[in-house]
Enzyme design. Sequence first.
Site: not given
Length: 268
Positions: A118, A209, A239
């Site tokens: 991320s 995501d 995610h």
Amino acid sequence: MVDIPDLRAQARGRAAAGPRGPVLARVEDLHGPGGLPLRHYRPRVQARPLLVYVHGGAFVMGDLDTHDRTCRRIADACDVEVLAVDYRRAPEHPCPAAIEDVAAVLRWSRPAAVAGDSAGGYLATMACLRLRDAGDPLPAVQILICPNTDLTLSQPSVVDKGIGYALDADFLAWAIEQWAPDPATRPSPLLAPDLRGMPDTVIVTAEHDALRDEGDAYAYRLAQAGVRVTHRQEPGLMHGFIQNMDLTSPEAAAAHDRLFRDLTTLIS
């Protein structure tokens, strides 16, 4: 208004409630350049190749504890040493503080690879860009898991997957504002004019995501620049699947196995 201390405490609480992760030969807290807190994981007494890990957390949360079991599992499954970075977080330390921290650790530790999930994926590749531009040695490999690569949030999946899944688009926009308050000074890896000379790259994205399309697009741009890229979009996942260490989902378990095989092949 988002209560940032509470947000950070919730992240630590979620991590503490989950499984601890594998027991390793040695786990040691230490300090790196500028006194930066680090955590070093060794799967066995003998020295192994080193991977620097940059945790996610939307630039504002996450620390050595929230991603402890992720780092333990990587070290154990891939037989590598892992050096986790407790970089400075926004909003107290906005852009480019965390990029500087990660770049400093890469210069100091000279790892075989750098990885991040991320926001950590963003910081890992931005640090590589910084080292490349300075003519400094680069890790041989960068591993980017559900990375944020376009801070303009202009990719279609931000709209298509930004509600009802693990990462909410409104929260993402808020987090980016904390990291880089001025839209005119938000460096995005996807928008970098030249990606030549970057390390061999593994990019793993997730079907559901909000960051999926920008990760996919970054893989394409790197390949177009002549970088060797292994790219995979994991079906059915959301995610943050890298932290699903209980692996109750067979899809998540399979995705972890594929990622660990990639790391083992490229780093060992």
